[in-house]
Each structure stands twice: as C-alpha cells, then as structure tokens.
Scaffold this motif. Sequence first.
Motif, PDB file in Angstrom:
ATOM      1  N   LYS A 162       0.828  -1.201   0.000  1.00 56.94           N
ATOM      2  CA  LYS A 162       0.000   0.000   0.000  1.00 56.94           C
ATOM      3  C   LYS A 162       0.866   1.255   0.000  1.00 56.94           C
ATOM      4  O   LYS A 162       1.957   1.274   0.544  1.00 56.94           O
ATOM      5  CB  LYS A 162      -0.924   0.009   1.219  1.00 56.94           C
ATOM      6  CG  LYS A 162      -2.008  -1.054   1.157  1.00 56.94           C
ATOM      7  CD  LYS A 162      -2.943  -0.936   2.348  1.00 56.94           C
ATOM      8  CE  LYS A 162      -4.058  -1.972   2.263  1.00 56.94           C
ATOM      9  NZ  LYS A 162      -4.976  -1.872   3.429  1.00 56.94           N
ATOM     10  N   GLU A 163       0.324   2.304  -0.604  1.00 61.69           N
ATOM     11  CA  GLU A 163       1.020   3.584  -0.629  1.00 61.69           C
ATOM     12  C   GLU A 163       0.735   4.365   0.647  1.00 61.69           C
ATOM     13  O   GLU A 163      -0.388   4.353   1.170  1.00 61.69           O
ATOM     14  CB  GLU A 163       0.602   4.404  -1.854  1.00 61.69           C
ATOM     15  CG  GLU A 163       1.136   3.837  -3.159  1.00 61.69           C
ATOM     16  CD  GLU A 163       0.956   4.790  -4.322  1.00 61.69           C
ATOM     17  OE1 GLU A 163       1.103   6.012  -4.106  1.00 61.69           O
ATOM     18  OE2 GLU A 163       0.670   4.312  -5.424  1.00 61.69           O
ATOM     19  N   VAL A 164       1.748   5.023   1.152  1.00 57.45           N
ATOM     20  CA  VAL A 164       1.641   5.887   2.323  1.00 57.45           C
ATOM     21  C   VAL A 164       2.439   7.152   2.039  1.00 57.45           C
ATOM     22  O   VAL A 164       3.134   7.248   1.032  1.00 57.45           O
ATOM     23  CB  VAL A 164       2.188   5.200   3.598  1.00 57.45           C
ATOM     24  CG1 VAL A 164       1.387   3.957   3.941  1.00 57.45           C
ATOM     25  CG2 VAL A 164       3.667   4.861   3.435  1.00 57.45           C
ATOM     26  N   ASP A 165       2.332   8.114   2.939  1.00 59.29           N
ATOM     27  CA  ASP A 165       3.184   9.301   2.907  1.00 59.29           C
ATOM     28  C   ASP A 165       4.127   9.232   4.091  1.00 59.29           C
ATOM     29  O   ASP A 165       3.699   8.952   5.214  1.00 59.29           O
ATOM     30  CB  ASP A 165       2.349  10.579   2.988  1.00 59.29           C
ATOM     31  CG  ASP A 165       1.430  10.776   1.794  1.00 59.29           C
ATOM     32  OD1 ASP A 165       1.682  10.138   0.754  1.00 59.29           O
ATOM     33  OD2 ASP A 165       0.463  11.544   1.907  1.00 59.29           O
ATOM     34  N   ILE A 166       5.414   9.479   3.851  1.00 55.51           N
ATOM     35  CA  ILE A 166       6.415   9.489   4.917  1.00 55.51           C
ATOM     36  C   ILE A 166       6.909  10.918   5.101  1.00 55.51           C
ATOM     37  O   ILE A 166       7.387  11.543   4.158  1.00 55.51           O
ATOM     38  CB  ILE A 166       7.614   8.577   4.580  1.00 55.51           C
ATOM     39  CG1 ILE A 166       7.161   7.127   4.414  1.00 55.51           C
ATOM     40  CG2 ILE A 166       8.688   8.687   5.657  1.00 55.51           C
ATOM     41  CD1 ILE A 166       6.778   6.440   5.690  1.00 55.51           C
ATOM     42  N   ASN A 167       6.809  11.418   6.318  1.00 51.87           N
ATOM     43  CA  ASN A 167       7.318  12.744   6.650  1.00 51.87           C
ATOM     44  C   ASN A 167       8.644  12.568   7.376  1.00 51.87           C
ATOM     45  O   ASN A 167       8.692  12.006   8.476  1.00 51.87           O
ATOM     46  CB  ASN A 167       6.323  13.499   7.532  1.00 51.87           C
ATOM     47  CG  ASN A 167       6.647  14.980   7.644  1.00 51.87           C
ATOM     48  OD1 ASN A 167       7.811  15.368   7.664  1.00 51.87           O
ATOM     49  ND2 ASN A 167       5.624  15.807   7.744  1.00 51.87           N
ATOM     50  N   VAL A 168       9.729  13.017   6.748  1.00 50.58           N
ATOM     51  CA  VAL A 168      11.064  12.975   7.358  1.00 50.58           C
ATOM     52  C   VAL A 168      11.342  14.355   7.938  1.00 50.58           C
ATOM     53  O   VAL A 168      11.377  15.351   7.208  1.00 50.58           O
ATOM     54  CB  VAL A 168      12.139  12.591   6.318  1.00 50.58           C
ATOM     55  CG1 VAL A 168      13.530  12.628   6.949  1.00 50.58           C
ATOM     56  CG2 VAL A 168      11.850  11.195   5.757  1.00 50.58           C
ATOM     57  N   LEU A 169      11.531  14.421   9.243  1.00 47.98           N
ATOM     58  CA  LEU A 169      11.638  15.708   9.928  1.00 47.98           C
ATOM     59  C   LEU A 169      12.966  16.391   9.619  1.00 47.98           C
ATOM     60  O   LEU A 169      14.004  15.739   9.507  1.00 47.98           O
ATOM     61  CB  LEU A 169      11.496  15.518  11.432  1.00 47.98           C
ATOM     62  CG  LEU A 169      10.212  14.832  11.911  1.00 47.98           C
ATOM     63  CD1 LEU A 169      10.132  14.869  13.427  1.00 47.98           C
ATOM     64  CD2 LEU A 169       8.981  15.486  11.301  1.00 47.98           C
ATOM     65  N   HIS A 170      12.919  17.716   9.518  1.00 52.09           N
ATOM     66  CA  HIS A 170      14.127  18.503   9.281  1.00 52.09           C
ATOM     67  C   HIS A 170      15.031  18.452  10.512  1.00 52.09           C
ATOM     68  O   HIS A 170      14.561  18.436  11.652  1.00 52.09           O
ATOM     69  CB  HIS A 170      13.778  19.959   8.985  1.00 52.09           C
ATOM     70  CG  HIS A 170      13.038  20.158   7.696  1.00 52.09           C
ATOM     71  ND1 HIS A 170      13.311  19.417   6.570  1.00 52.09           N
ATOM     72  CD2 HIS A 170      12.032  21.019   7.354  1.00 52.09           C
ATOM     73  CE1 HIS A 170      12.514  19.820   5.593  1.00 52.09           C
ATOM     74  NE2 HIS A 170      11.731  20.779   6.038  1.00 52.09           N
ATOM     75  N   ALA A 171      16.328  18.480  10.275  1.00 49.83           N
ATOM     76  CA  ALA A 171      17.304  18.438  11.363  1.00 49.83           C
ATOM     77  C   ALA A 171      17.143  19.622  12.310  1.00 49.83           C
ATOM     78  O   ALA A 171      17.290  19.482  13.528  1.00 49.83           O
ATOM     79  CB  ALA A 171      18.725  18.397  10.798  1.00 49.83           C
ATOM     80  N   ASP A 172      16.814  20.798  11.766  1.00 53.86           N
ATOM     81  CA  ASP A 172      16.649  21.982  12.604  1.00 53.86           C
ATOM     82  C   ASP A 172      15.491  21.828  13.577  1.00 53.86           C
ATOM     83  O   ASP A 172      15.501  22.405  14.664  1.00 53.86           O
ATOM     84  CB  ASP A 172      16.414  23.227  11.737  1.00 53.86           C
ATOM     85  CG  ASP A 172      17.669  23.673  11.011  1.00 53.86           C
ATOM     86  OD1 ASP A 172      18.762  23.206  11.400  1.00 53.86           O
ATOM     87  OD2 ASP A 172      17.571  24.472  10.068  1.00 53.86           O
TER      88      ASP A 172
END
Length: 461
Positions: A162-172
């Motif tokens: 299944k397709e999902v959305d992945i949010n990768v958080l900014h280092a800041d």
Amino acid sequence: MYAYLRVVAGPDQGRIFNLVDGTTLSIGRAENSDTRLKDTTACRLHCELRCQGSDFQLVDLESVSGTFVDGQKIQERALRHGEEFQVGNTRLKLFSSAIGQTQHLVEAQKLEEVEKSAYELKIRPDENVLTGTMVSHYELGPILIRGRFGTVYQARNTRDGKEVDINVLHADFIKDEANLQRFTRVMKAAVGLHHPNLVAVCGAGKQGQTWWFAREHVEGEQLTKLMERLGTGKKINWRYALNVGVQIAGALQALHEKQILHRNVSPESILIRKQDKVAKLGELMMAKVVDGTQAKAPSRPGELVGNVAYMAPERTRDDTDVDIRADIYSLGATLYTLLTGRPPFEGKTLVETVTKIRQDDPIPPKRYQDSIPDEFQDAVEKMLAKRPEMRYQTPAAAARALQRVAKEQAEAADPGKSALLRRTSQPGDGEKHPAAADPSKSAFVRVPSQPGPARGGPGGR
C-alpha cells in the motif's frame, strides 16, 4: 503510481531520474540526453526507457557496447519493478509502485499536484534526497512536499504494497529537545488511532539520525482547492459546509479523547477524499498532548506559529494553557470561511488581524449567503465566541449541535420522509444522506448520528 530510476553502480551512483507517464527517458552522456551520465564508457545516446502507464520498455539505440539486462544483451525489452540494466559501467534500477498484477495490492492514482510536479521536473535528477532508500519497511519514492517541519515522500509499504506518505523531519526541528519531546508524545498517542475523518498515523520512529512518521495516503484535494474549484466566490453551499463541520468535529473529539490538541485546524489541514468526498483532518505537526505535563510549543515567546486567521483569541496571547476549546474556535473559523469565502477576521498587517480576533465581532455569515439557516449561523458564532467558556465545551457538543441543524433541515425539506425514517430507524442508527458528489449542489455524505469514540481497525470502520 510513481516510478523512477536509481543509479546503483557507476560514477553517478545515487542519482535519481523521475519517470513521467507518457514520456521517454533518453539515457546517455550527451548534453541533450535526459541523464547526462559521467560514465565515459556509455554512448552519448545509449538507450531509452519508454514509460506508458505501468509499462516500461527499454530500447537500445544501436550503442557500441550494448544494453544488458540480467547479463543478456537486448535490443528491446519490458522492464518490471526491481529489475536492473547496464549501460557501459553504469547500472540502473527501476522502482515503480505498479509492481505486477497481484490483486491484494492497492492500485493508486496520482494526485494532480504530483503529476504537475513530475512534469515540471522534466525527468531531471533529484539530488540529495532519500528517494529510493528504505525507512523501516517503507520504500521512499518522490518528494511530494517540502514543509516547515519536514519533507514528505510518497512511499510504499513493502509488507502489504500500500502507498503511504512518509514525513522525514528537518534536522533543525529535531535538534530542539522540546520539539522532539512534543513530537514523540503526540506520535505515541496518535499511532493506532483510527477515525473515518482523521488522516491515520501508521507509524513513527528513528532510523540513524532520521526521525520520521508514516501517515495514510489520501487521494484527494485540500478543502481550500475545492473552494476555489467549486465555490461561488470561494463560498461553499451551506449544506456541504455543515456536513464538513460534523465530520471534523468528530475527528477533533477522537483527538480530544486521546488528549491531543490539534492547534492547526483550517481549510488547509482538511482533505476531501476523491472516492467518496469524506473530509479528513490531517497536519498533526503542530499538535501537542495536554495531559498535565508540559510540552513546549514549536515557537518562541512572541512568535505565532500556524495560520493566524484561524487562531482563537487566547492563542494569540499565550499558547501555553490553551485547551480543546481553541480547536473548536478554529473549526468555527473554518466553517465561517466555507460559508463566506473569507476568514472571520482579516487585517492588512499581523497586528491588525490579531487585534480584530481579540476585539471585533464577525460579520454574520448570512450577509454573504442568505440561505444559511439561523441555527447553523448561531452554532458557528458560538464556536467563535471570544471567551472559551462561551463556546461548546467539547467537539462532541459542537457535533451534536450541527447534527440537530442537519436533522431539522432534512425534516423541513421532506417532512413525510423524515417521519418515516424516525419510525423505521433503530436507536443509535446513523443517518444516511445522498452522496455529496458535487458540494456546490449541497448533497450530504454519510453523517454519523453520534460523534462517539474513535474506533479501531483500518479507516475506523
């Protein structure tokens, strides 16, 4: 569906080439090729990859050294997800969400925004991104959004396809310990929470130095875009606005029961799902858990984070001690915008806007749309009360008020049918209305009879 090539070996290792449906990717080292490889053993125009839907056809362009798949020299060959081919000393691998014809996989359609983004890329490499890598059991695809707090990738769950959305958080964002603490507490509370009107959080974690969370992939559009597309002067028919209000109030009640304060309710944070027009509340990056322990907001003293036009008066003063009633205000401001085409308070400057939020009364929505029932206008204005104690005290109370309006209007429109429904329905049965295929024509989608607690299971149904 999304697709791309990743260079897995050779001088260009790590580069990504996005593939666009209906186009042909020319592969070689020439300046007029789509890849401009650094590999001197590849021909200037070595081969091409023709993309048509879920079909990918690799064609050699009479190269000197040949094009190879599985060690075999080919002239023309169909490629599938996961297959590699070699040109000179460069090896490339095809990644596609269309992986075979297995019936258990969900076939996804592209969002208009993704299609536009891919077209504008014109099949050029997307450097310094995580596309093509694995985060936990998710395979990351192309970037959808670069936001304030992180980068969102379209991705595939390798366990079920299944397709999902992945949010990768900014280092800041994550280097601030208070932000990281707030994020982890919200994720722990939200993972596993399923409600039909919430964008579900599927998982969250840390991999190396990368913090991420996965959320349900919703095929649809933001409420703001629907207003622009179907509204009259960006106004939406009051019946559709009422239906959205009931649904989002139910979503807020589910969060409230988990002690989650959303803090970012606005038309931008609401998606309308394409297949059934269901409204779904997303955007939890500004949320916080309010369980009596302190969790710092993602802002500095004196800084307002979020869409100010939808902030409750108390949030413009001090965001520390706000509660669920601030979210109820934001829901009222969102409904006001749907009904009138503008937020309840606007100013030429931030200071002017904040002053109006704190001091002014909104213009009655019926001034903009005179068919709005008085009871609906009263409910919206109650949500917009300056003092929290004058608003509905829970989202469930707001939902019940909006449901009463819906029921009264349905009875007024067809008294005979409403009486029949009352005789035949069982206590606790949900009311069903015609599907809202066209919000501008004011039909209803399914409205639950009670907001109730969040339910378990996929989609909450």
